[in-house]
Motif scaffolding. Structure first.
Motif, PDB file in Angstrom:
ATOM      1  N   MET A   1       0.841  -1.191   0.000  1.00 35.88           N
ATOM      2  CA  MET A   1       0.000   0.000   0.000  1.00 35.88           C
ATOM      3  C   MET A   1       0.884   1.252   0.000  1.00 35.88           C
ATOM      4  O   MET A   1       1.813   1.343   0.787  1.00 35.88           O
ATOM      5  CB  MET A   1      -0.876  -0.007   1.259  1.00 35.88           C
ATOM      6  CG  MET A   1      -1.859   1.132   1.323  1.00 35.88           C
ATOM      7  SD  MET A   1      -2.676   1.221   2.928  1.00 35.88           S
ATOM      8  CE  MET A   1      -3.593  -0.285   2.948  1.00 35.88           C
ATOM      9  N   LEU A   3       0.593   5.283   0.478  1.00 38.05           N
ATOM     10  CA  LEU A   3      -0.300   6.364   0.893  1.00 38.05           C
ATOM     11  C   LEU A   3       0.369   7.707   0.638  1.00 38.05           C
ATOM     12  O   LEU A   3       1.478   7.956   1.113  1.00 38.05           O
ATOM     13  CB  LEU A   3      -0.615   6.205   2.392  1.00 38.05           C
ATOM     14  CG  LEU A   3      -1.469   7.287   3.047  1.00 38.05           C
ATOM     15  CD1 LEU A   3      -2.881   7.314   2.464  1.00 38.05           C
ATOM     16  CD2 LEU A   3      -1.533   7.059   4.564  1.00 38.05           C
ATOM     17  N   ASP A  49      -0.691  -0.096  -5.895  1.00 46.45           N
ATOM     18  CA  ASP A  49      -1.972   0.361  -5.376  1.00 46.45           C
ATOM     19  C   ASP A  49      -1.720   1.663  -4.635  1.00 46.45           C
ATOM     20  O   ASP A  49      -1.020   1.677  -3.614  1.00 46.45           O
ATOM     21  CB  ASP A  49      -2.568  -0.671  -4.405  1.00 46.45           C
ATOM     22  CG  ASP A  49      -2.879  -1.975  -5.116  1.00 46.45           C
ATOM     23  OD1 ASP A  49      -3.277  -1.914  -6.300  1.00 46.45           O
ATOM     24  OD2 ASP A  49      -2.701  -3.051  -4.512  1.00 46.45           O
ATOM     25  N   TYR A  51      -2.979   5.068  -2.671  1.00 44.34           N
ATOM     26  CA  TYR A  51      -4.049   5.640  -1.842  1.00 44.34           C
ATOM     27  C   TYR A  51      -3.768   7.130  -1.688  1.00 44.34           C
ATOM     28  O   TYR A  51      -2.677   7.505  -1.245  1.00 44.34           O
ATOM     29  CB  TYR A  51      -4.097   4.954  -0.464  1.00 44.34           C
ATOM     30  CG  TYR A  51      -4.579   3.529  -0.555  1.00 44.34           C
ATOM     31  CD1 TYR A  51      -3.739   2.510  -0.999  1.00 44.34           C
ATOM     32  CD2 TYR A  51      -5.891   3.201  -0.241  1.00 44.34           C
ATOM     33  CE1 TYR A  51      -4.192   1.207  -1.123  1.00 44.34           C
ATOM     34  CE2 TYR A  51      -6.350   1.893  -0.363  1.00 44.34           C
ATOM     35  CZ  TYR A  51      -5.501   0.907  -0.805  1.00 44.34           C
ATOM     36  OH  TYR A  51      -5.960  -0.382  -0.930  1.00 44.34           O
ATOM     37  N   LEU A  53      -4.902  10.631   0.011  1.00 38.73           N
ATOM     38  CA  LEU A  53      -5.727  11.246   1.052  1.00 38.73           C
ATOM     39  C   LEU A  53      -5.829  12.750   0.819  1.00 38.73           C
ATOM     40  O   LEU A  53      -4.818  13.442   0.690  1.00 38.73           O
ATOM     41  CB  LEU A  53      -5.096  11.002   2.438  1.00 38.73           C
ATOM     42  CG  LEU A  53      -5.802  11.701   3.607  1.00 38.73           C
ATOM     43  CD1 LEU A  53      -7.167  11.084   3.884  1.00 38.73           C
ATOM     44  CD2 LEU A  53      -4.947  11.649   4.870  1.00 38.73           C
ATOM     45  N   CYS A  71      -4.632  12.505  -8.831  1.00 35.38           N
ATOM     46  CA  CYS A  71      -5.224  11.315  -9.473  1.00 35.38           C
ATOM     47  C   CYS A  71      -4.679  11.156 -10.890  1.00 35.38           C
ATOM     48  O   CYS A  71      -4.261  10.063 -11.295  1.00 35.38           O
ATOM     49  CB  CYS A  71      -6.745  11.458  -9.590  1.00 35.38           C
ATOM     50  SG  CYS A  71      -7.634  11.164  -8.092  1.00 35.38           S
ATOM     51  N   SER A  81      -3.889   0.761  -9.250  1.00 35.38           N
ATOM     52  CA  SER A  81      -5.215   1.200  -8.825  1.00 35.38           C
ATOM     53  C   SER A  81      -5.068   2.479  -8.018  1.00 35.38           C
ATOM     54  O   SER A  81      -4.055   2.699  -7.351  1.00 35.38           O
ATOM     55  CB  SER A  81      -5.895   0.110  -7.993  1.00 35.38           C
ATOM     56  OG  SER A  81      -5.133  -0.163  -6.847  1.00 35.38           O
ATOM     57  N   HIS A  83      -6.991   4.729  -5.197  1.00 32.97           N
ATOM     58  CA  HIS A  83      -8.051   4.811  -4.198  1.00 32.97           C
ATOM     59  C   HIS A  83      -8.013   6.213  -3.593  1.00 32.97           C
ATOM     60  O   HIS A  83      -6.989   6.602  -3.021  1.00 32.97           O
ATOM     61  CB  HIS A  83      -7.827   3.781  -3.088  1.00 32.97           C
ATOM     62  CG  HIS A  83      -7.683   2.375  -3.606  1.00 32.97           C
ATOM     63  ND1 HIS A  83      -8.715   1.476  -3.621  1.00 32.97           N
ATOM     64  CD2 HIS A  83      -6.614   1.734  -4.147  1.00 32.97           C
ATOM     65  CE1 HIS A  83      -8.298   0.331  -4.138  1.00 32.97           C
ATOM     66  NE2 HIS A  83      -7.022   0.463  -4.469  1.00 32.97           N
ATOM     67  N   ILE A  85      -9.154   8.754  -0.786  1.00 32.84           N
ATOM     68  CA  ILE A  85      -9.753   8.844   0.557  1.00 32.84           C
ATOM     69  C   ILE A  85     -10.098  10.309   0.760  1.00 32.84           C
ATOM     70  O   ILE A  85      -9.222  11.159   0.883  1.00 32.84           O
ATOM     71  CB  ILE A  85      -8.755   8.377   1.643  1.00 32.84           C
ATOM     72  CG1 ILE A  85      -8.128   7.036   1.250  1.00 32.84           C
ATOM     73  CG2 ILE A  85      -9.434   8.264   2.999  1.00 32.84           C
ATOM     74  CD1 ILE A  85      -6.750   6.835   1.837  1.00 32.84           C
ATOM     75  N   HIS A 120     -11.675   4.226  -7.169  1.00 32.56           N
ATOM     76  CA  HIS A 120     -12.416   3.906  -5.957  1.00 32.56           C
ATOM     77  C   HIS A 120     -12.363   5.131  -5.054  1.00 32.56           C
ATOM     78  O   HIS A 120     -11.318   5.755  -4.930  1.00 32.56           O
ATOM     79  CB  HIS A 120     -11.720   2.695  -5.287  1.00 32.56           C
ATOM     80  CG  HIS A 120     -12.235   2.330  -3.943  1.00 32.56           C
ATOM     81  ND1 HIS A 120     -11.436   1.728  -2.995  1.00 32.56           N
ATOM     82  CD2 HIS A 120     -13.453   2.469  -3.366  1.00 32.56           C
ATOM     83  CE1 HIS A 120     -12.146   1.502  -1.902  1.00 32.56           C
ATOM     84  NE2 HIS A 120     -13.372   1.943  -2.102  1.00 32.56           N
ATOM     85  N   LEU A 294      -8.869   0.748   5.226  1.00 28.69           N
ATOM     86  CA  LEU A 294      -7.832   0.587   4.200  1.00 28.69           C
ATOM     87  C   LEU A 294      -7.216  -0.807   4.248  1.00 28.69           C
ATOM     88  O   LEU A 294      -6.950  -1.423   3.207  1.00 28.69           O
ATOM     89  CB  LEU A 294      -6.730   1.649   4.343  1.00 28.69           C
ATOM     90  CG  LEU A 294      -7.139   3.105   4.132  1.00 28.69           C
ATOM     91  CD1 LEU A 294      -5.912   3.972   3.894  1.00 28.69           C
ATOM     92  CD2 LEU A 294      -8.109   3.277   2.987  1.00 28.69           C
ATOM     93  N   GLU A 298      -7.333  -3.445   1.161  1.00 28.68           N
ATOM     94  CA  GLU A 298      -6.107  -4.039   0.641  1.00 28.68           C
ATOM     95  C   GLU A 298      -6.150  -5.565   0.687  1.00 28.68           C
ATOM     96  O   GLU A 298      -5.634  -6.246  -0.199  1.00 28.68           O
ATOM     97  CB  GLU A 298      -4.921  -3.504   1.473  1.00 28.68           C
ATOM     98  CG  GLU A 298      -3.557  -3.660   0.869  1.00 28.68           C
ATOM     99  CD  GLU A 298      -3.363  -2.928  -0.457  1.00 28.68           C
ATOM    100  OE1 GLU A 298      -4.261  -2.214  -0.918  1.00 28.68           O
ATOM    101  OE2 GLU A 298      -2.278  -3.121  -1.052  1.00 28.68           O
TER     102      GLU A 298
END
Ligand code: R5P
Length: 309
Positions: A1, A3, A49, A51, A53, A71, A81, A83, A85, A120, A294, A298
């Motif tokens: 992951m 972040l 992946d 993420y 925030l 993004c 991917s 994601h 948040i 997502h 999260l 995952e």
């Protein structure tokens, strides 16, 4: 992951990374002199992946544009991917055309997130359920109810009544009332002018009881002030609590809430706020909830199980 954080809420990003036991990813967030945003990932995101925030803070236009750029940068850099948040989803209040010639801004933001490359979206206490339907990508609309339930249970209030400040918030208030084992009351709110709130009627028995006004957000605090006045006029206990997921506290809010004399105003840290902004402000952390969500995302486990308990 992996972040990464936008610039809207560094403290929440740090808390979430600490809960997850991972370092925050390196990303440059700058501005051109004219005010345009500039974003660059300082490490590879290829095949990962990612993420992202970001929250809608007191500068929602800046936050959302920066998020769009993050993004797209991740998408163009071959992330596997993306994601998003987005604890406080900005522009959520305009979720339908209430008067002729208005936009549906929540739908536009949802489309722009998709267009930017999000796969997502995870958000907290959306203004209304229908916003989920504005996305064609998966959207996890988390509830902050468990956070408030735990907090108010620990206070052991006598004869608590959860009060929805308007009909739109009735379902949300009913769920909190049920989990707290409290009664429910609903206020009939009208808006005679933009950002002006008037409570016309109190539906429910609140006389001699301890009211917890429960809303998705506090913006100018006009709703809260008007609601408190109506509750006291109907004989509620002088100790009135206010709880809302998102403390926007714009315009006259701080001044109003300083003078309003609520027993407590309880919000989450979905938006950055100074805990000493006004007396009675209590800020509850959302990082533990987000971290659990999260981890489950995952590991391909249920997210609903976490926040619906
Ligand atoms: C409105 O439908 C929302 O749920 C909130 O009640 C509202 O946005 C709060 O705004 P203010 O604090 O400015 O009255």
């Amino acid at each position: 992951m992996h972040l990464f954080s936008g610039s809207s809420h560094p403290a929440l990003a740090a808390a979430l990374a600490a809960e997850l036991g991972i370092p925050l990813g390196r990303v440059s967030l700058k501005k051109f002199s004219c005010g345009e945003h500039y974003v660059k990932f300082e490490q590879s995101v290829r095949g990962q992946d990612v993420y992202l925030l970001q929250t809608g803070s007191q500068k929602p236009n800046e936050d959302i544009v920066e998020l769009f750029l993050m993004c797209q940068a991740a998408r163009l850099s071959f992330a596997r991917s993306i994601h998003v948040i987005l604890p406080h989803f900005p522009y959520a209040r305009q979720d339908r055309v209430t008067e002729p010639r208005e936009p549906i801004s929540a739908k536009l933001i949802a489309h722009l997130l998709e267009e930017s490359g999000a796969d997502h979206v995870i958000t907290l206490e959306m203004h209304s359920d229908q916003i989920q339907g504005f996305f064609s990508i998966p959207a996890d609309a988390l509830s902050s109810r468990t956070i408030f339930t735990e907090y108010f249970r620990s206070k052991k209030l006598k004869h608590p009544v959860v009060v929805a400040p308007d009909v739109g918030g009735a379902k949300r208030a009913k769920k909190l009332a049920d989990t707290l084992g409290a009664e429910l009351a609903i206020l009939h709110k009208t808006r005679p002018a933009h950002q002006t709130a008037e409570i016309q009627q109190v539906v429910g028995d609140i006389a001699g009881k301890t009211c917890i006004l429960y809303d998705d957000l506090i913006d100018t605090a006009g709703t809260l002030l008007s609601a408190k006045k109506a509750l006291l006029a109907q004989g509620a206990n002088a100790d009135v609590y206010a709880a809302a997921t998102h403390g926007v506290f714009s315009g006259p809010a701080v001044e109003r809430l300083t003078a309003a004399g609520f027993a407590e105003i309880v919000v989450t840290d979905s938006i950055p706020n100074d805990p000493a902004a006004f007396p009675g402000l209590k800020i509850l952390p959302i990082a533990p909830l987000l971290a659990r969500v999260l981890r489950n995302v995952e590991e391909g486990k249920s997210v609903t199980d976490i926040y619906k308990k």
